[in-house]
Design a protein around this motif. Structure first.
Motif, mmCIF file in Angstrom:
data_model
loop_
_atom_site.group_PDB
_atom_site.id
_atom_site.type_symbol
_atom_site.label_atom_id
_atom_site.label_comp_id
_atom_site.label_asym_id
_atom_site.label_seq_id
_atom_site.Cartn_x
_atom_site.Cartn_y
_atom_site.Cartn_z
ATOM 1 N N THR A 208 25.725 -20.862 33.226
ATOM 2 C CA THR A 208 26.860 -20.557 32.362
ATOM 3 C C THR A 208 27.782 -21.771 32.250
ATOM 4 O O THR A 208 28.118 -22.403 33.264
ATOM 5 C CB THR A 208 27.667 -19.368 32.917
ATOM 6 N N ILE A 209 28.164 -22.093 31.005
ATOM 7 C CA ILE A 209 29.183 -23.128 30.786
ATOM 8 C C ILE A 209 30.515 -22.402 30.683
ATOM 9 O O ILE A 209 30.715 -21.575 29.781
ATOM 10 C CB ILE A 209 28.915 -23.937 29.502
ATOM 11 N N LYS A 256 25.928 -25.675 21.438
ATOM 12 C CA LYS A 256 27.167 -25.912 20.691
ATOM 13 C C LYS A 256 28.305 -25.277 21.477
ATOM 14 O O LYS A 256 28.332 -24.053 21.666
ATOM 15 C CB LYS A 256 27.068 -25.304 19.299
ATOM 16 N N TYR A 257 29.234 -26.100 21.911
ATOM 17 C CA TYR A 257 30.332 -25.610 22.754
ATOM 18 C C TYR A 257 31.615 -25.571 21.943
ATOM 19 O O TYR A 257 32.012 -26.559 21.309
ATOM 20 C CB TYR A 257 30.507 -26.509 23.979
ATOM 21 N N GLU A 258 32.287 -24.432 21.966
ATOM 22 C CA GLU A 258 33.531 -24.249 21.209
ATOM 23 C C GLU A 258 34.645 -23.760 22.121
ATOM 24 O O GLU A 258 35.441 -22.893 21.746
ATOM 25 C CB GLU A 258 33.292 -23.274 20.059
ATOM 26 N N ASN A 259 34.689 -24.299 23.306
ATOM 27 C CA ASN A 259 35.737 -24.023 24.296
ATOM 28 C C ASN A 259 35.705 -22.582 24.822
ATOM 29 O O ASN A 259 36.673 -22.120 25.421
ATOM 30 C CB ASN A 259 37.128 -24.325 23.731
ATOM 31 N N LYS A 260 34.611 -21.912 24.602
ATOM 32 C CA LYS A 260 34.430 -20.563 25.122
ATOM 33 C C LYS A 260 33.208 -20.521 26.026
ATOM 34 O O LYS A 260 32.365 -21.414 25.975
ATOM 35 C CB LYS A 260 34.270 -19.557 23.970
ATOM 36 N N THR A 261 33.111 -19.464 26.834
ATOM 37 C CA THR A 261 31.985 -19.321 27.755
ATOM 38 C C THR A 261 30.665 -19.231 26.988
ATOM 39 O O THR A 261 30.556 -18.507 25.991
ATOM 40 C CB THR A 261 32.149 -18.056 28.618
ATOM 41 N N VAL A 262 29.687 -20.024 27.471
ATOM 42 C CA VAL A 262 28.374 -20.051 26.823
ATOM 43 C C VAL A 262 27.304 -19.790 27.879
ATOM 44 O O VAL A 262 27.294 -20.418 28.935
ATOM 45 C CB VAL A 262 28.104 -21.411 26.141
ATOM 46 N N GLN A 263 26.394 -18.864 27.578
ATOM 47 C CA GLN A 263 25.266 -18.577 28.447
ATOM 48 C C GLN A 263 24.072 -19.406 27.962
ATOM 49 O O GLN A 263 23.751 -19.408 26.768
ATOM 50 C CB GLN A 263 24.901 -17.085 28.392
ATOM 51 N N VAL A 264 23.459 -20.119 28.900
ATOM 52 C CA VAL A 264 22.310 -20.960 28.563
ATOM 53 C C VAL A 264 21.098 -20.451 29.342
ATOM 54 O O VAL A 264 21.178 -20.208 30.554
ATOM 55 C CB VAL A 264 22.564 -22.432 28.908
#
Length: 297
Positions: A208-209, A256-264
Protein backbone atom coordinates in the motif's frame (compact mmCIF):
# COMPACT_ATOMS: atom_id res chain seq x y z
CA UNK A 1 120.53 131.91 24.51
CA UNK A 2 121.35 128.45 23.36
CA UNK A 3 119.73 126.96 26.46
CA UNK A 4 116.50 128.72 25.71
CA UNK A 5 116.46 127.35 22.15
CA UNK A 6 117.08 123.83 23.44
CA UNK A 7 114.24 124.11 25.89
CA UNK A 8 111.94 125.37 23.18
CA UNK A 9 112.84 122.45 20.91
CA UNK A 10 112.34 119.95 23.70
CA UNK A 11 108.94 121.38 24.48
CA UNK A 12 108.02 121.15 20.84
CA UNK A 13 109.10 117.49 20.71
CA UNK A 14 107.18 116.72 23.89
CA UNK A 15 104.12 118.44 22.47
CA UNK A 16 104.32 116.38 19.27
CA UNK A 17 104.77 113.15 21.24
CA UNK A 18 101.81 114.06 23.42
CA UNK A 19 99.69 114.63 20.33
CA UNK A 20 100.83 111.32 18.83
CA UNK A 21 100.10 109.54 22.10
CA UNK A 22 96.63 110.99 22.28
CA UNK A 23 96.05 110.04 18.65
CA UNK A 24 97.26 106.51 19.31
CA UNK A 25 94.99 106.19 22.32
CA UNK A 26 92.03 107.42 20.30
CA UNK A 27 92.85 104.97 17.47
CA UNK A 28 93.28 102.08 19.88
CA UNK A 29 89.96 102.90 21.54
CA UNK A 30 88.22 103.06 18.18
CA UNK A 31 89.71 99.75 17.03
CA UNK A 32 88.77 98.11 20.33
CA UNK A 33 85.27 99.47 20.06
CA UNK A 34 84.93 98.21 16.48
CA UNK A 35 86.23 94.78 17.45
CA UNK A 36 83.80 94.68 20.35
CA UNK A 37 80.92 95.65 18.08
CA UNK A 38 81.89 93.00 15.54
CA UNK A 39 82.16 90.39 18.30
CA UNK A 40 78.78 91.39 19.67
CA UNK A 41 77.28 91.23 16.21
CA UNK A 42 78.83 87.82 15.62
CA UNK A 43 77.58 86.58 18.97
CA UNK A 44 74.11 87.89 18.17
CA UNK A 45 74.20 86.20 14.76
CA UNK A 46 75.29 82.88 16.28
CA UNK A 47 72.59 83.08 18.97
CA UNK A 48 69.91 83.93 16.41
CA UNK A 49 71.08 81.10 14.15
CA UNK A 50 70.89 78.61 17.01
CA UNK A 51 67.42 79.89 17.90
CA UNK A 52 66.14 79.52 14.35
CA UNK A 53 67.74 76.04 14.08
CA UNK A 54 66.03 74.95 17.30
CA UNK A 55 62.68 76.22 16.03
CA UNK A 56 63.19 74.35 12.75
CA UNK A 57 64.08 71.15 14.63
CA UNK A 58 60.90 71.41 16.67
CA UNK A 59 58.93 72.02 13.49
CA UNK A 60 60.47 68.90 11.92
CA UNK A 61 59.68 66.85 15.04
CA UNK A 62 56.05 67.95 14.84
CA UNK A 63 55.87 66.81 11.22
CA UNK A 64 57.60 63.48 12.04
CA UNK A 65 55.04 62.75 14.75
CA UNK A 66 52.12 63.60 12.44
CA UNK A 67 53.54 61.50 9.58
CA UNK A 68 53.96 58.52 11.94
CA UNK A 69 50.18 58.51 12.47
CA UNK A 70 49.85 57.50 8.80
CA UNK A 71 46.79 59.60 7.98
CA UNK A 72 45.40 60.40 4.54
CA UNK A 73 47.47 63.64 4.61
CA UNK A 74 50.82 61.88 5.03
CA UNK A 75 51.97 62.81 1.52
CA UNK A 76 51.37 66.53 2.08
CA UNK A 77 53.01 66.40 5.51
CA UNK A 78 56.11 64.72 4.08
CA UNK A 79 56.48 67.45 1.44
CA UNK A 80 56.33 70.18 4.11
CA UNK A 81 58.71 68.28 6.38
CA UNK A 82 61.21 68.06 3.48
CA UNK A 83 61.02 71.86 3.06
CA UNK A 84 61.97 72.23 6.74
CA UNK A 85 64.89 69.81 6.35
CA UNK A 86 66.11 71.74 3.29
CA UNK A 87 65.93 75.06 5.16
CA UNK A 88 67.88 73.54 8.08
CA UNK A 89 70.63 72.49 5.67
CA UNK A 90 70.80 76.01 4.18
CA UNK A 91 70.89 77.55 7.65
CA UNK A 92 73.79 75.31 8.70
CA UNK A 93 75.84 76.56 5.75
CA UNK A 94 74.94 80.21 6.35
CA UNK A 95 77.48 82.55 8.01
CA UNK A 96 75.68 85.85 7.67
CA UNK A 97 72.34 87.40 8.43
CA UNK A 98 69.74 84.81 9.46
CA UNK A 99 66.76 87.11 9.32
CA UNK A 100 65.65 85.62 5.99
CA UNK A 101 65.69 82.17 7.57
CA UNK A 102 63.55 83.47 10.40
CA UNK A 103 60.96 84.79 7.93
CA UNK A 104 61.01 81.50 5.99
CA UNK A 105 60.57 79.61 9.26
CA UNK A 106 57.55 81.77 10.08
CA UNK A 107 56.00 80.91 6.71
CA UNK A 108 56.65 77.18 7.25
CA UNK A 109 55.24 77.38 10.76
CA UNK A 110 52.05 78.99 9.45
CA UNK A 111 51.72 76.20 6.88
CA UNK A 112 52.29 73.65 9.62
CA UNK A 113 49.53 75.10 11.81
CA UNK A 114 47.08 74.96 8.91
CA UNK A 115 48.04 71.38 8.01
CA UNK A 116 47.91 70.24 11.64
CA UNK A 117 44.44 71.71 12.04
CA UNK A 118 43.28 69.94 8.89
CA UNK A 119 44.99 66.70 9.95
CA UNK A 120 43.37 66.87 13.39
CA UNK A 121 39.98 67.32 11.74
CA UNK A 122 40.59 64.26 9.57
CA UNK A 123 41.64 62.24 12.64
CA UNK A 124 38.39 63.14 14.40
CA UNK A 125 36.42 62.16 11.31
CA UNK A 126 38.34 58.88 11.08
CA UNK A 127 37.66 58.18 14.74
CA UNK A 128 33.96 58.84 14.20
CA UNK A 129 33.94 56.65 11.10
CA UNK A 130 35.80 53.91 12.97
CA UNK A 131 33.18 53.95 15.74
CA UNK A 132 30.42 53.86 13.13
CA UNK A 133 32.19 51.06 11.26
CA UNK A 134 32.64 49.06 14.46
CA UNK A 135 28.97 49.56 15.29
CA UNK A 136 28.04 48.51 11.78
CA UNK A 137 30.35 45.50 12.07
CA UNK A 138 28.60 44.45 15.28
CA UNK A 139 25.23 44.77 13.56
CA UNK A 140 26.52 42.79 10.57
CA UNK A 141 27.93 40.07 12.81
CA UNK A 142 24.62 39.80 14.65
CA UNK A 143 22.75 39.82 11.34
CA UNK A 144 25.07 37.11 10.02
CA UNK A 145 24.45 34.99 13.11
CA UNK A 146 20.71 35.48 12.76
CA UNK A 147 20.92 34.66 9.07
CA UNK A 148 22.94 31.52 9.79
CA UNK A 149 20.31 30.44 12.32
CA UNK A 150 17.55 31.11 9.79
CA UNK A 151 19.44 29.25 7.06
CA UNK A 152 19.94 26.34 9.43
CA UNK A 153 16.27 26.41 10.38
CA UNK A 154 15.29 26.61 6.71
CA UNK A 155 17.57 23.68 5.92
CA UNK A 156 16.04 21.65 8.72
CA UNK A 157 12.56 22.65 7.59
CA UNK A 158 13.40 21.73 4.00
CA UNK A 159 14.74 18.38 5.16
CA UNK A 160 11.60 17.87 7.23
CA UNK A 161 9.39 18.79 4.27
CA UNK A 162 11.45 16.60 1.96
CA UNK A 163 11.25 13.74 4.42
CA UNK A 164 7.54 14.35 4.91
CA UNK A 165 7.00 14.46 1.15
CA UNK A 166 8.38 10.95 0.69
CA UNK A 167 5.81 8.27 0.16
CA UNK A 168 5.45 5.49 2.69
CA UNK A 169 5.12 1.87 1.57
CA UNK A 170 3.19 -0.23 4.09
CA UNK A 171 1.59 -3.66 4.37
CA UNK A 172 4.06 -5.39 2.09
CA UNK A 173 2.88 -8.98 1.70
CA UNK A 174 3.97 -11.90 -0.49
CA UNK A 175 2.12 -15.18 -0.88
CA UNK A 176 2.66 -18.26 -3.06
CA UNK A 177 -0.21 -19.68 -5.11
CA UNK A 178 -1.03 -22.77 -7.05
CA UNK A 179 -2.90 -21.72 -10.17
CA UNK A 180 -5.41 -24.15 -11.59
CA UNK A 181 -6.39 -23.51 -15.17
CA UNK A 182 -10.01 -23.62 -16.38
CA UNK A 183 -11.14 -27.16 -17.08
CA UNK A 184 -14.12 -29.29 -17.83
CA UNK A 185 -15.88 -28.31 -14.64
CA UNK A 186 -14.35 -24.78 -14.21
CA UNK A 187 -14.96 -21.83 -16.44
CA UNK A 188 -12.28 -19.62 -14.85
CA UNK A 189 -8.80 -19.88 -13.40
CA UNK A 190 -8.56 -20.81 -9.72
CA UNK A 191 -5.78 -19.61 -7.40
CA UNK A 192 -5.08 -21.54 -4.23
CA UNK A 193 -2.65 -20.14 -1.66
CA UNK A 194 0.09 -22.57 -0.64
CA UNK A 195 3.26 -22.71 1.40
CA UNK A 196 4.62 -25.71 -0.52
CA UNK A 197 7.45 -24.95 -2.91
CA UNK A 198 6.56 -27.91 -5.11
CA UNK A 199 3.00 -26.71 -5.62
CA UNK A 200 3.73 -22.98 -6.12
CA UNK A 201 3.67 -21.60 -9.64
CA UNK A 202 2.97 -17.92 -8.90
CA UNK A 203 3.87 -15.31 -6.31
CA UNK A 204 1.49 -12.48 -5.44
CA UNK A 205 3.12 -9.33 -4.10
CA UNK A 206 0.99 -6.53 -2.66
CA UNK A 207 1.64 -3.30 -0.80
CA UNK A 208 0.00 0.00 0.00
CA UNK A 209 1.18 3.51 -0.87
CA UNK A 210 0.01 5.67 2.03
CA UNK A 211 -1.83 8.97 1.61
CA UNK A 212 0.43 12.05 1.66
CA UNK A 213 -0.96 15.51 0.92
CA UNK A 214 2.44 17.22 0.56
CA UNK A 215 3.98 14.60 -1.74
CA UNK A 216 4.32 15.28 -5.43
CA UNK A 217 1.57 13.60 -7.41
CA UNK A 218 2.03 11.78 -10.70
CA UNK A 219 3.32 8.45 -11.93
CA UNK A 220 5.41 6.51 -9.40
CA UNK A 221 7.62 3.61 -10.36
CA UNK A 222 8.77 1.03 -7.85
CA UNK A 223 11.27 -1.77 -8.42
CA UNK A 224 10.46 -5.07 -6.71
CA UNK A 225 13.31 -7.46 -6.01
CA UNK A 226 12.57 -11.07 -4.94
CA UNK A 227 15.53 -13.21 -3.87
CA UNK A 228 15.08 -16.93 -3.29
CA UNK A 229 16.82 -19.16 -0.77
CA UNK A 230 19.66 -19.77 -3.25
CA UNK A 231 20.30 -16.03 -3.56
CA UNK A 232 18.86 -15.84 -7.06
CA UNK A 233 16.85 -12.85 -8.25
CA UNK A 234 13.55 -14.13 -9.66
CA UNK A 235 11.48 -12.74 -12.48
CA UNK A 236 12.80 -10.45 -15.23
CA UNK A 237 16.27 -10.15 -13.64
CA UNK A 238 16.70 -6.76 -15.28
CA UNK A 239 19.28 -4.18 -14.16
CA UNK A 240 18.61 -0.46 -13.71
CA UNK A 241 21.39 2.08 -13.21
CA UNK A 242 21.08 5.05 -10.85
CA UNK A 243 24.23 7.07 -11.29
CA UNK A 244 27.11 4.93 -10.04
CA UNK A 245 24.70 2.47 -8.45
CA UNK A 246 22.88 -0.38 -10.19
CA UNK A 247 19.90 -2.47 -9.12
CA UNK A 248 18.92 -5.96 -10.27
CA UNK A 249 15.16 -6.41 -9.89
CA UNK A 250 12.39 -8.93 -10.53
CA UNK A 251 9.85 -6.51 -12.00
CA UNK A 252 8.87 -2.84 -11.99
CA UNK A 253 5.41 -1.46 -11.34
CA UNK A 254 4.19 2.04 -12.17
CA UNK A 255 1.10 3.54 -10.53
CA UNK A 256 -0.65 6.90 -10.81
CA UNK A 257 -0.46 8.62 -7.44
CA UNK A 258 -2.85 11.45 -6.57
CA UNK A 259 -1.98 11.98 -2.91
CA UNK A 260 -4.44 9.31 -1.82
CA UNK A 261 -3.96 5.74 -0.60
CA UNK A 262 -3.19 3.34 -3.45
CA UNK A 263 -3.27 -0.46 -3.30
CA UNK A 264 -0.67 -2.15 -5.50
CA UNK A 265 -0.79 -5.86 -6.40
CA UNK A 266 1.41 -7.71 -8.89
CA UNK A 267 1.76 -11.38 -9.85
CA UNK A 268 5.07 -13.06 -10.61
CA UNK A 269 4.68 -16.41 -12.42
CA UNK A 270 7.36 -19.06 -11.91
CA UNK A 271 8.18 -22.71 -11.56
CA UNK A 272 10.51 -24.98 -9.69
CA UNK A 273 10.52 -22.73 -6.65
CA UNK A 274 13.19 -23.74 -4.14
CA UNK A 275 12.45 -24.48 -0.54
CA UNK A 276 13.57 -21.97 2.08
CA UNK A 277 13.29 -18.28 2.93
CA UNK A 278 12.54 -15.67 0.29
CA UNK A 279 13.31 -11.96 0.66
CA UNK A 280 11.18 -9.25 -0.93
CA UNK A 281 12.55 -5.70 -1.31
CA UNK A 282 10.75 -2.66 -2.72
CA UNK A 283 12.89 0.20 -4.10
CA UNK A 284 12.05 3.79 -4.99
CA UNK A 285 14.83 4.20 -7.55
CA UNK A 286 17.91 2.99 -5.60
CA UNK A 287 16.40 3.59 -2.15
CA UNK A 288 14.98 0.64 -0.23
CA UNK A 289 11.54 1.71 1.04
CA UNK A 290 10.09 -1.59 2.27
CA UNK A 291 11.09 -5.22 2.80
CA UNK A 292 9.65 -8.52 4.02
CA UNK A 293 10.26 -12.26 3.83
CA UNK A 294 8.33 -15.51 3.58
CA UNK A 295 9.08 -19.25 3.61
CA UNK A 296 8.24 -22.11 1.30
CA UNK A 297 8.43 -25.64 2.57
Amino acid sequence: MENQQSNSSLKAVIAVLAILLVGSLVYIFKVSSDVENVQTELNTTVTEKESVMKDLQELKATYDAAIAENTSMSEELIKERDKVVSLMADLSKSKGDVSKFRSQYQALQNNMKALMAENEGLKKQNTKLTVQRDSTQVVLVEAKKTNEVLVSQNDELAKTVEKGAKLSIVNLKTSAYNVKSPGLFRSSEKQVETDKASRADMLKISFTIAENQIAKSGDKTYYVQIIDSKNNVLGDKKTQNFGEKSLSYSFATTVKYENKTVQVSENLPGKDFAKGTYYVNVFDKDVLVSKSSFDLK
